[in-house]
Motif scaffolding. Structure first.
Motif, PDB file in Angstrom:
ATOM      1  N   ASN A   1       0.822  -1.199   0.000  1.00  9.18           N
ATOM      2  CA  ASN A   1       0.000   0.000   0.000  1.00  9.18           C
ATOM      3  C   ASN A   1       0.858   1.252   0.000  1.00  9.18           C
ATOM      4  O   ASN A   1       2.034   1.187   0.343  1.00  9.18           O
ATOM      5  CB  ASN A   1      -0.859   0.028   1.264  1.00  9.18           C
ATOM      6  N   THR A   2       0.253   2.370  -0.300  1.00  9.14           N
ATOM      7  CA  THR A   2       0.981   3.630  -0.219  1.00  9.14           C
ATOM      8  C   THR A   2       1.358   3.905   1.235  1.00  9.14           C
ATOM      9  O   THR A   2       0.625   3.514   2.151  1.00  9.14           O
ATOM     10  CB  THR A   2       0.124   4.779  -0.811  1.00  9.14           C
ATOM     11  N   ASN A   3       2.531   4.489   1.434  1.00 13.77           N
ATOM     12  CA  ASN A   3       2.962   4.966   2.760  1.00 13.77           C
ATOM     13  C   ASN A   3       3.450   3.892   3.742  1.00 13.77           C
ATOM     14  O   ASN A   3       3.662   4.189   4.917  1.00 13.77           O
ATOM     15  CB  ASN A   3       1.807   5.766   3.405  1.00 13.77           C
TER      16      ASN A   3
ATOM     17  N   GLY B   1       6.292   2.320   3.532  1.00 15.36           N
ATOM     18  CA  GLY B   1       7.742   2.417   3.696  1.00 15.36           C
ATOM     19  C   GLY B   1       8.560   1.637   2.674  1.00 15.36           C
ATOM     20  O   GLY B   1       9.710   1.287   2.926  1.00 15.36           O
ATOM     21  N   LYS B   2       7.990   1.431   1.481  1.00 16.60           N
ATOM     22  CA  LYS B   2       8.721   0.686   0.441  1.00 16.60           C
ATOM     23  C   LYS B   2       9.972   1.442  -0.009  1.00 16.60           C
ATOM     24  O   LYS B   2      11.060   0.859  -0.119  1.00 16.60           O
ATOM     25  CB  LYS B   2       7.810   0.458  -0.791  1.00 16.60           C
TER      26      LYS B   2
ATOM     27  N   SER C   1       8.091  10.350   1.736  1.00 18.87           N
ATOM     28  CA  SER C   1       7.352  11.403   2.440  1.00 18.87           C
ATOM     29  C   SER C   1       6.254  10.800   3.302  1.00 18.87           C
ATOM     30  O   SER C   1       5.823   9.683   3.070  1.00 18.87           O
ATOM     31  CB  SER C   1       6.753  12.405   1.451  1.00 18.87           C
TER      32      SER C   1
ATOM     33  N   THR D   1       3.457   8.903  -2.785  1.00 23.95           N
ATOM     34  CA  THR D   1       4.708   9.632  -3.017  1.00 23.95           C
ATOM     35  C   THR D   1       5.384   9.151  -4.299  1.00 23.95           C
ATOM     36  O   THR D   1       5.682   9.952  -5.187  1.00 23.95           O
ATOM     37  CB  THR D   1       5.638   9.459  -1.796  1.00 23.95           C
TER      38      THR D   1
ATOM     39  N   PRO E   1       5.115   2.236  -7.084  1.00 25.36           N
ATOM     40  CA  PRO E   1       4.151   3.115  -6.408  1.00 25.36           C
ATOM     41  C   PRO E   1       3.254   2.267  -5.507  1.00 25.36           C
ATOM     42  O   PRO E   1       3.137   1.061  -5.704  1.00 25.36           O
ATOM     43  CB  PRO E   1       3.330   3.698  -7.566  1.00 25.36           C
TER      44      PRO E   1
ATOM     45  N   ASP F   1       9.673  -0.263  14.843  1.00 21.24           N
ATOM     46  CA  ASP F   1      10.206   0.667  15.855  1.00 21.24           C
ATOM     47  C   ASP F   1       9.081   1.455  16.522  1.00 21.24           C
ATOM     48  O   ASP F   1       9.271   2.039  17.581  1.00 21.24           O
ATOM     49  CB  ASP F   1      11.214   1.626  15.209  1.00 21.24           C
TER      50      ASP F   1
HETATM   51  N1  LIG Z   1       8.565   4.754  12.204  1.00 21.55           N
HETATM   52  C1  LIG Z   1       8.852   4.342  10.994  1.00 21.55           C
HETATM   53  N2  LIG Z   1       8.481   5.081   9.925  1.00 21.55           N
HETATM   54  C2  LIG Z   1       8.809   4.623   8.687  1.00 21.55           C
HETATM   55  C3  LIG Z   1       9.526   3.418   8.488  1.00 21.55           C
HETATM   56  N3  LIG Z   1       9.693   3.238   7.161  1.00 21.55           N
HETATM   57  C4  LIG Z   1       9.097   4.298   6.554  1.00 21.55           C
HETATM   58  N4  LIG Z   1       8.579   5.143   7.476  1.00 21.55           N
HETATM   59  C5  LIG Z   1       7.867   6.415   7.217  1.00 21.55           C
HETATM   60  O1  LIG Z   1       6.679   6.150   6.494  1.00 21.55           O
HETATM   61  C6  LIG Z   1       6.398   7.217   5.588  1.00 21.55           C
HETATM   62  C7  LIG Z   1       6.225   6.664   4.187  1.00 21.55           C
HETATM   63  O2  LIG Z   1       7.455   6.167   3.708  1.00 21.55           O
HETATM   64  P1  LIG Z   1       7.730   5.886   2.146  1.00 21.55           P
HETATM   65  O3  LIG Z   1       9.015   5.154   2.073  1.00 21.55           O
HETATM   66  O4  LIG Z   1       7.595   7.139   1.354  1.00 21.55           O
HETATM   67  O5  LIG Z   1       6.508   4.918   1.824  1.00 21.55           O
HETATM   68  P2  LIG Z   1       6.130   4.224   0.419  1.00 21.55           P
HETATM   69  O6  LIG Z   1       5.590   2.876   0.755  1.00 21.55           O
HETATM   70  O7  LIG Z   1       7.266   4.268  -0.525  1.00 21.55           O
HETATM   71  O8  LIG Z   1       4.932   5.175  -0.070  1.00 21.55           O
HETATM   72  P3  LIG Z   1       4.386   5.410  -1.596  1.00 21.55           P
HETATM   73  O9  LIG Z   1       5.544   5.807  -2.445  1.00 21.55           O
HETATM   74  O10 LIG Z   1       3.391   6.500  -1.441  1.00 21.55           O
HETATM   75  O11 LIG Z   1       3.755   4.128  -2.034  1.00 21.55           O
HETATM   76  C8  LIG Z   1       7.549   8.200   5.718  1.00 21.55           C
HETATM   77  O12 LIG Z   1       7.152   9.229   6.595  1.00 21.55           O
HETATM   78  C9  LIG Z   1       8.662   7.346   6.321  1.00 21.55           C
HETATM   79  O13 LIG Z   1       9.588   8.107   7.087  1.00 21.55           O
HETATM   80  C10 LIG Z   1       9.921   2.669   9.649  1.00 21.55           C
HETATM   81  O14 LIG Z   1      10.564   1.638   9.600  1.00 21.55           O
HETATM   82  N5  LIG Z   1       9.549   3.200  10.866  1.00 21.55           N
END
Ligand SMILES: Nc1nc2c(ncn2[C@@H]2O[C@H](COP(=O)(O)OP(=O)(O)OP(=O)(O)O)[C@@H](O)[C@H]2O)c(=O)[nH]1
Ligand SMILES: [Mg+2]
Length: 299
Positions: free
Chosen positions: A13-15, A17-18, A34, A39, A61, A124
């Motif tokens: 899913n989005t967000n 942390g991929k 972000s 993102t 994405p 964490d």
């Molecule tokens: N606490 C915590 N936050 C995390 C971790 N990994 C990612 N984040 C946070 O989660 C948010 C989303 O991270 P992204 O890496 O942009 O997520 P994504 O899955 O790539 O999101 P999309 O590109 O929108 O699909 C950011 O604010 C990161 O700092 C983690 O291991 N721990």
């Protein structure tokens, strides 16, 4: 000598942390990150190398509902990245949200031949007590080869993930690398600079605005010691343009400064950055403009 080499696609899913995970693994910022949804828009390759392996990761994405043609492009990218020659598919879910529900949305995605690792990220920010009952349930129902809780942000268990992946990659009795060891992504500095600007837009403005923003680099001049970069920032409405610029240009000045500092860090050079805000109504639904902006899978 035993050498491992192969492809790993990261979906979720989005967000969840991929992109944070791929950056952590590669040790370089290959994809922007972000706190806002949606993102990443493109697939990005991040290449991991060590003495006995090369692992090519593909960041995608996030899954989300499609409202615009831009969303369709993003979802198409995920399909392309899971249906190719993928040795290992990583499902990433957010450890802070209900795990089983998230897994169920991803189950069955991807080719049957790919090995599957379910990564529970952001541990964490949760506790073992909260995770444990859900993990037990996941263990029963999840049709995956491995389940691994980790923190991409803190780097916890990321080394365990690498070892896990290696088990499932083809073995060679010679050094087999698809990419030179010093290459860590398929994206060039022009693209990465545009993405950094978009990341800072995501950071500084509200969701409605960054989701309607596209960044085009119009000048990238490395002939002098100070690299000259100009970029057009497209938004969808005059009212968005006003917000992007801000009162007496304060917002755009801030955007320009933090973008420049981040690009300088990436390029390890001084940068002169010029930003221009332009309006292109409804660009996210216009195939021609999308393709002009690079958001197209057709040649
Ligand atoms: N606490 C915590 N936050 C995390 C971790 N990994 C990612 N984040 C946070 O989660 C948010 C989303 O991270 P992204 O890496 O942009 O997520 P994504 O899955 O790539 O999101 P999309 O590109 O929108 O699909 C950011 O604010 C990161 O700092 C983690 O291991 N721990
Ligand atoms: Mg991402």
């Amino acid at each position: 000598m035993e050498f491992k080499c192969g492809y790993v696609t990261i979906i979720g899913n989005t967000n969840v942390g991929k992109s944070t995970l791929i950056n952590r693994i590669v040790g370089e910022k290959v994809a922007i990150v972000s706190p806002k949804a949606q993102t990443s828009r493109d697939n990005t390759i991040g290449i991991y190398n060590d003495d006995n392996s090369q692992i090519i990761f593909i960041d995608t994405p996030g899954y989300h509902k499609t409202e615009h043609k831009l969303d369709e492009y993003m979802q198409e990218n995920i399909d392309n990245a899971i249906n190719g020659d993928v040795n290992v598919l990583i499902y990433v879910i957010d450890g802070k949200k209900p795990l089983v529900e998230q897994y169920e949305k991803l189950a069955n995605k991807g080719d049957k031949r790919s090995k599957k690792i379910l990564v529970i990220n952001k541990i964490d920010e949760t506790t073992f007590e909260r995770l444990y009952p859900q993990l037990a349930r996941l263990n029963e129902i999840a049709k995956v080869d491995e389940i691994l809780p980790l923190s991409a942000f803190k780097g916890k268990n990321v080394d365990v993930l690498i070892d896990m992946i290696k088990k499932y990659l083809p073995t060679y009795d010679y050094e087999m690398r698809y990419y030179p060891v010093d290459q860590f992504t398929d994206k060039n500095v022009r693209f990465l600079s545009a993405e950094i600007i978009r990341e800072k837009v995501l950071l500084l403005y509200n969701e409605e605005i960054p989701h309607g923003v596209a960044v085009q680099i119009t000048q990238f001049d490395e002939s002098e010691e100070v690299i000259k970069i100009s970029a057009d920032i497209y938004c969808e409405k005059d009212s968005h343009k006003m917000i992007l610029i801000g009162k007496q240009g304060e917002a755009i000045k801030k955007l320009s400064t933090i973008s420049r500092i981040a690009i300088e860090k990436m390029l390890d050079a001084r940068v002169y950055l010029d930003l221009f805000i332009k309006v292109k109504p409804n660009w996210r639904v216009d195939n021609l403009i999308l393709s002009e902006f690079g958001y197209s899978n057709k040649d």
